[in-house]
Design a protein around this motif. Structure first.
Motif, short mmCIF file in Angstrom:
data_model
loop_
_atom_site.label_atom_id
_atom_site.label_comp_id
_atom_site.label_asym_id
_atom_site.label_seq_id
_atom_site.Cartn_x
_atom_site.Cartn_y
_atom_site.Cartn_z
N SER A 109 -20.74 14.08 -32.36
CA SER A 109 -21.01 14.81 -31.12
C SER A 109 -22.50 15.11 -30.91
O SER A 109 -23.04 14.87 -29.83
CB SER A 109 -20.24 16.13 -31.19
OG SER A 109 -19.85 16.49 -29.95
N ARG A 164 -14.06 12.52 -30.03
CA ARG A 164 -14.57 13.86 -29.74
C ARG A 164 -13.51 14.70 -29.02
O ARG A 164 -13.27 15.84 -29.37
CB ARG A 164 -15.82 13.73 -28.87
CG ARG A 164 -16.59 15.00 -28.77
CD ARG A 164 -18.02 14.70 -28.57
NE ARG A 164 -18.26 14.33 -27.18
CZ ARG A 164 -19.46 14.41 -26.64
NH1 ARG A 164 -20.48 14.85 -27.35
NH2 ARG A 164 -19.65 14.08 -25.41
N GLY A 186 -10.88 16.20 -31.14
CA GLY A 186 -11.27 17.29 -32.04
C GLY A 186 -11.28 16.85 -33.50
O GLY A 186 -11.33 17.70 -34.40
N SER A 187 -11.24 15.54 -33.76
CA SER A 187 -11.20 15.06 -35.15
C SER A 187 -12.51 15.36 -35.86
O SER A 187 -13.54 15.64 -35.22
CB SER A 187 -10.95 13.54 -35.17
OG SER A 187 -12.09 12.86 -34.67
N GLU A 188 -12.47 15.25 -37.19
CA GLU A 188 -13.68 15.50 -37.98
C GLU A 188 -14.76 14.48 -37.60
O GLU A 188 -15.93 14.81 -37.45
CB GLU A 188 -13.32 15.39 -39.46
CG GLU A 188 -14.37 15.99 -40.38
CD GLU A 188 -14.82 15.01 -41.45
OE1 GLU A 188 -13.97 14.27 -41.97
OE2 GLU A 188 -16.04 14.98 -41.73
N GLY A 214 -15.08 13.02 -34.73
CA GLY A 214 -15.57 13.41 -33.41
C GLY A 214 -16.64 14.49 -33.52
O GLY A 214 -17.66 14.47 -32.82
N GLN A 215 -16.42 15.44 -34.42
CA GLN A 215 -17.40 16.52 -34.59
C GLN A 215 -18.69 15.99 -35.20
O GLN A 215 -19.78 16.42 -34.85
CB GLN A 215 -16.82 17.61 -35.47
CG GLN A 215 -15.72 18.41 -34.77
CD GLN A 215 -14.95 19.30 -35.72
OE1 GLN A 215 -15.48 19.72 -36.74
NE2 GLN A 215 -13.70 19.55 -35.40
N ARG A 216 -18.56 15.00 -36.10
CA ARG A 216 -19.76 14.46 -36.75
C ARG A 216 -20.65 13.70 -35.76
O ARG A 216 -21.85 13.69 -35.88
CB ARG A 216 -19.36 13.52 -37.90
CG ARG A 216 -19.06 14.27 -39.18
CD ARG A 216 -18.30 13.40 -40.17
NE ARG A 216 -19.06 12.29 -40.68
CZ ARG A 216 -18.53 11.16 -41.15
NH1 ARG A 216 -17.24 10.99 -41.17
NH2 ARG A 216 -19.29 10.21 -41.62
#
Ligand code: AP5
Length: 220
Positions: A50, A39, A42-44, A46-48
């Motif tokens: 969060s 998270r 800022g990885s993809e 991490g966004q998924r």
């Protein structure tokens, strides 16, 4: 040696993992830390994850299994592991067992920390963590030497976003529904060791260390 630290949110898994890691020279693998690192990057991925984490829900099995197993099954690694926060569902435990069996290994011991829900809210809402080295503190039970500052690196301590009273209730609901049934799974595999997680931090460490030492002795 592969150990699993098991218990509800705030049971003391991370606190004890730091100590057992140093005593028994194990690599500490925390699924929560791995997700928080994703998270923060800022990885993809991490966004998924969060939204699940902030809501106190478990991240879907297919995501977390991939993230953790990639770290556990490292060809040629002779080190022992201390898994903290994984597995947390029956499918996760089964996939871990399959992956370890394929690598000629197995879970040796599951260290279960028993702490009643009534104590969890105070532990979690009073927790402070160092964003740099990960050391965990508590406002009352384990305060830093200087208020709000990490003893080890001087970093300003933070409160985790999911450490609010409301989110804790959701995390406890998820624990009782999806994670606590794993105790039965590991009892049936004859690898479950339980300790009273309400004792003070040093006493819990002593009990856990005894369980680990007994395991080492019985396997040699
Ligand atoms: P994660 O980071 O794994 O959180 P958790 O399991 O909820 O555990 P905590 O880190 O909150 O507590 P802890 O047991 O480590 O206690 P600590 O030692 O800090 O997971 C976060 C989220 O990521 C999940 O909600 C989920 O969304 C996702 N996730 C992670 N893994 C996943 C998986 N496998 N599958 C799906 N989703 C996953 O101690 C707590 C406090 O108490 C501290 O302040 C400490 O100082 C104090 N304390 C500790 N021991 C004692 C003691 N004996 N006496 C008094 N105080 C104590």
């Amino acid at each position: 040696m592969i150990l699993v630290l098991f218990g509800p949110p705030g049971a003391g898994k991370g606190t004890q993992a730091e100590r057992l890691r140093d005593t028994f020279r194990l690599e500490h693998l925390s699924s929560g830390d791995m997700l928080r690192a994703e998270r923060a990057s800022g990885s993809e991925l991490g966004q998924r994850v969060s939204g699940f984490m902030d809501a106190g829900q478990l991240v879907p099995d297919e995501i977390i299994i991939e993230v953790v197993l990639a770290r556990v099954i490292k060809p040629g690694s002779g080190m022992g592991y201390l898994l903290d926060g994984f597995p947390r569902t029956l499918p996760q435990a089964q996939r871990l067992d399959e992956a370890l069996a394929a690598a000629g290994s197995r879970v040796d011991l599951v260290l279960s920390l028993a702490v009643p829900d009534g104590l969890i809210v105070d532990r979690i809402t009073g927790r402070l963590s160092c964003p740099r080295c990960g050391t965990v503190y508590h406002l009352k039970n384990k305060p830093p030497l200087q208020a709000g500052v990490c003893d080890h690196d001087g970093e300003t301590l933070i409160q985790r976003k999911d450490d609010t009273a409301e989110v804790v209730q959701q995390r406890l609901t998820a624990y009782h529904a999806q994670t606590s049934p794993l105790e039965e799974y590991y009892r049936n595999h004859d690898v479950l060791g339980g300790v009273d997680g309400t004792a003070d931090i040093d006493a819990v460490t002593r009990e856990l260390s005894e369980l680990v030492r007994s395991k080492v002795v019985s396997s040699t």
